[in-house]
Design an enzyme around this catalytic site. Sequence first.
Site, PDB file in Angstrom:
ATOM      1  N   GLY A 101      -9.342 -43.308   5.695  1.00 16.55           N
ATOM      2  CA  GLY A 101      -8.634 -42.727   6.834  1.00 16.55           C
ATOM      3  C   GLY A 101      -9.660 -42.318   7.864  1.00 16.55           C
TER       4      GLY A 101
ATOM      5  CB  ALA B 219     -11.597 -46.642  -6.825  1.00 16.82           C
TER       6      ALA B 219
ATOM      7  CB  CYS C 283     -14.341 -44.263  12.841  1.00 14.53           C
ATOM      8  SG  CYS C 283     -15.085 -43.055  13.954  1.00 14.53           S
TER       9      CYS C 283
ATOM     10  CD  GLU D 240     -15.055 -36.891  12.099  1.00 11.28           C
ATOM     11  OE1 GLU D 240     -14.303 -36.289  11.320  1.00 11.28           O
ATOM     12  OE2 GLU D 240     -14.657 -37.478  13.116  1.00 11.28           O
TER      13      GLU D 240
HETATM   14  N1  NAD Z   1     -15.835 -38.982  15.199  1.00 13.35           N
HETATM   15  C1  NAD Z   1     -16.729 -39.791  14.662  1.00 13.35           C
HETATM   16  O1  NAD Z   1     -17.138 -39.639  13.515  1.00 13.35           O
HETATM   17  C2  NAD Z   1     -17.276 -40.941  15.463  1.00 13.35           C
HETATM   18  C3  NAD Z   1     -18.400 -41.626  14.964  1.00 13.35           C
HETATM   19  C4  NAD Z   1     -18.920 -42.681  15.696  1.00 13.35           C
HETATM   20  C5  NAD Z   1     -18.304 -43.057  16.900  1.00 13.35           C
HETATM   21  N2  NAD Z   1     -17.191 -42.399  17.345  1.00 13.35           N
HETATM   22  C6  NAD Z   1     -16.607 -42.812  18.612  1.00 13.35           C
HETATM   23  O2  NAD Z   1     -17.000 -41.902  19.638  1.00 13.35           O
HETATM   24  C7  NAD Z   1     -15.943 -41.725  20.595  1.00 13.35           C
HETATM   25  C8  NAD Z   1     -15.584 -40.252  20.688  1.00 13.35           C
HETATM   26  O3  NAD Z   1     -15.049 -39.855  19.435  1.00 13.35           O
HETATM   27  P1  NAD Z   1     -14.840 -38.327  19.062  1.00 13.35           P
HETATM   28  O4  NAD Z   1     -14.417 -38.279  17.647  1.00 13.35           O
HETATM   29  O5  NAD Z   1     -16.022 -37.542  19.507  1.00 13.35           O
HETATM   30  O6  NAD Z   1     -13.592 -38.005  20.029  1.00 13.35           O
HETATM   31  P2  NAD Z   1     -12.941 -36.578  20.351  1.00 13.35           P
HETATM   32  O7  NAD Z   1     -11.512 -36.834  20.584  1.00 13.35           O
HETATM   33  O8  NAD Z   1     -13.387 -35.580  19.322  1.00 13.35           O
HETATM   34  O9  NAD Z   1     -13.632 -36.154  21.745  1.00 13.35           O
HETATM   35  C9  NAD Z   1     -13.420 -36.802  22.953  1.00 13.35           C
HETATM   36  C10 NAD Z   1     -13.547 -35.761  24.065  1.00 13.35           C
HETATM   37  O10 NAD Z   1     -13.549 -36.402  25.341  1.00 13.35           O
HETATM   38  C11 NAD Z   1     -12.905 -35.549  26.244  1.00 13.35           C
HETATM   39  N3  NAD Z   1     -12.509 -36.276  27.447  1.00 13.35           N
HETATM   40  C12 NAD Z   1     -11.553 -37.225  27.584  1.00 13.35           C
HETATM   41  N4  NAD Z   1     -11.499 -37.635  28.869  1.00 13.35           N
HETATM   42  C13 NAD Z   1     -12.443 -36.953  29.541  1.00 13.35           C
HETATM   43  C14 NAD Z   1     -12.872 -36.930  30.905  1.00 13.35           C
HETATM   44  N5  NAD Z   1     -12.301 -37.703  31.836  1.00 13.35           N
HETATM   45  N6  NAD Z   1     -13.861 -36.095  31.246  1.00 13.35           N
HETATM   46  C15 NAD Z   1     -14.439 -35.295  30.333  1.00 13.35           C
HETATM   47  N7  NAD Z   1     -14.080 -35.275  29.031  1.00 13.35           N
HETATM   48  C16 NAD Z   1     -13.086 -36.079  28.656  1.00 13.35           C
HETATM   49  C17 NAD Z   1     -11.748 -34.981  25.451  1.00 13.35           C
HETATM   50  O11 NAD Z   1     -11.239 -33.788  26.033  1.00 13.35           O
HETATM   51  C18 NAD Z   1     -12.403 -34.753  24.078  1.00 13.35           C
HETATM   52  O12 NAD Z   1     -12.927 -33.442  23.990  1.00 13.35           O
HETATM   53  C19 NAD Z   1     -14.813 -42.632  20.111  1.00 13.35           C
HETATM   54  O13 NAD Z   1     -14.912 -43.871  20.768  1.00 13.35           O
HETATM   55  C20 NAD Z   1     -15.088 -42.797  18.631  1.00 13.35           C
HETATM   56  O14 NAD Z   1     -14.573 -43.988  18.129  1.00 13.35           O
HETATM   57  C21 NAD Z   1     -16.684 -41.340  16.657  1.00 13.35           C
END
Ligand code: NAD
Length: 452
Positions: free
Chosen positions: A260, A255, A263, A155
């Site tokens: 947080g 450090a 992830c 992010e």
């Molecule tokens: N945020 C990061 O930096 C990051 C980086 C690498 C991997 N990830 C992984 O990617 C995944 C997604 O993370 P994120 O931060 O984008 O999550 P997020 O919470 O920002 O987004 C998830 C989205 O999925 C939608 N959703 C849930 N159920 C649904 C359904 N049935 N149909 C359609 N949409 C649905 C939610 O409304 C939400 O908008 C997680 O497993 C996370 O660990 C995140």
Amino acid sequence: MRIAIIGTGYVGLVSGACFSDFGHDVVCVDKDESKIDALLKGVMPIFEPGLDQLVERNVRQGRLSFTTDLAKGVNGAEAIFIAVGTPSRRGDGHADLSYVYGVAHEIAAALTGPAVVVTKSTVPVGTGDEVERILREVAPNAEVSVCSNPEFLREGAAIEDFKRPDRIVIGVEDARAEDVMRDVYRPLYLNRAPILFTSRRTAELIKYAANAFLATKITFINEIADLCEEVGADVQDVSRGIGLDNRIGPKFLHAGPGYGGSCFPKDTLALLKTAEDYQSPVHIVEAVVKVNDARKRAMGRKVIKALGEEPRGKTVALLGLTFKPNTDDMRDAPSIAIFQALEDAGVHVRGYDPEGVEQARPLMPGMTFCDTPYAAAEGADAVVLVTEWDVLRALDLKRLKSTMAGDVLVDLRNVYRPQEVIAAGFQWQGVGKPMRGRTGSIEVAEREPVSV
Ligand SMILES: NC(=O)c1ccc[n+]([C@@H]2O[C@H](COP(=O)([O-])OP(=O)(O)OC[C@H]3O[C@@H](n4cnc5c(N)ncnc54)[C@H](O)[C@@H]3O)[C@@H](O)[C@H]2O)c1
């Protein structure tokens, strides 16, 4: 190529926007109507530098669209990415896979032709097997493959990371899925981004191993920082001294108040649960989770100690609330634990963040939110630099001090040089630095950092 992305959060939206920018035809699906309505109006649901222009350009050029209708999004898609959340399950810390499996059912019911279903969400080993089982059960005649393609974007630098990744990891079990995934990533492949094809289970584990390793590196240097404070050493010099060793590398050796974000905390916990289930303990990661959890609140105690004899009734300004700069993400941000520790000690807390206030407000109900760092410092006994946003890296320290009731500055990111802080009239405290500085004293023998 026609791509559907299910889940339009951080990962889904950034992936969808970048894939469309590569020339693919992308539909992003989300069940959250307000999110899709906002996107249709050009309003981004998250703060991520450059995302709004990227989305606008690709929508205008007809390659990127948004819908709440999963069947419509999936119709005709050759690759269907699952990018929904996998938060920690309440109570036991396992990854909550209900969203992933829910989506797998919906996709199965909506399939119209051959497709590769790709898990981009971070999921424990074996999740791809279960997704495949669901697809075969609900749509026994569908020509469908399941592969794993974990996402490593950060992010705040998500677009750059997605377009110029260190590597792309793809876990496949059949040649057809491999061919489709090569086509999906061809634009990056041509840029020579290394693509690593592995088994599906291996790809799933790579993501957790990567995050656990990075969390370990941060936690390691945080503990060394504590030791530095005790023995009178400087953690920034230690970081350089070890980071210049190619086998160690300089990144993730700053450090601070503990990791947080959305992830590391949940992924380290989920890895522990996998290890437990397979009776193959990962003791190092166990220690990392424990040490990091304790550290966040300990940072609150550090601030309380810096306030002196009686903290009750005093005021502290927290500068930077999000878990890191350039995001509005407050998930598991150290600022939350620091705020709670301060509130528990009867301290009034004021706060400033350039982008995270909307997300922070419900998590910190007792906080007074301010529009500028200087406003936050007004009447405060101490200011604490929690998250090193650019706007907080070059504060006018004299101006900051002039609005305060007290004179304590706690720099949890070691952004400021102790001498300049002390020269502005503060008592200074950093993380893992030799000693506290006091106004008018020469307790801090500031040296130029190790030069190379
Ligand atoms: N945020 C990061 O930096 C990051 C980086 C690498 C991997 N990830 C992984 O990617 C995944 C997604 O993370 P994120 O931060 O984008 O999550 P997020 O919470 O920002 O987004 C998830 C989205 O999925 C939608 N959703 C849930 N159920 C649904 C359904 N049935 N149909 C359609 N949409 C649905 C939610 O409304 C939400 O908008 C997680 O497993 C996370 O660990 C995140």
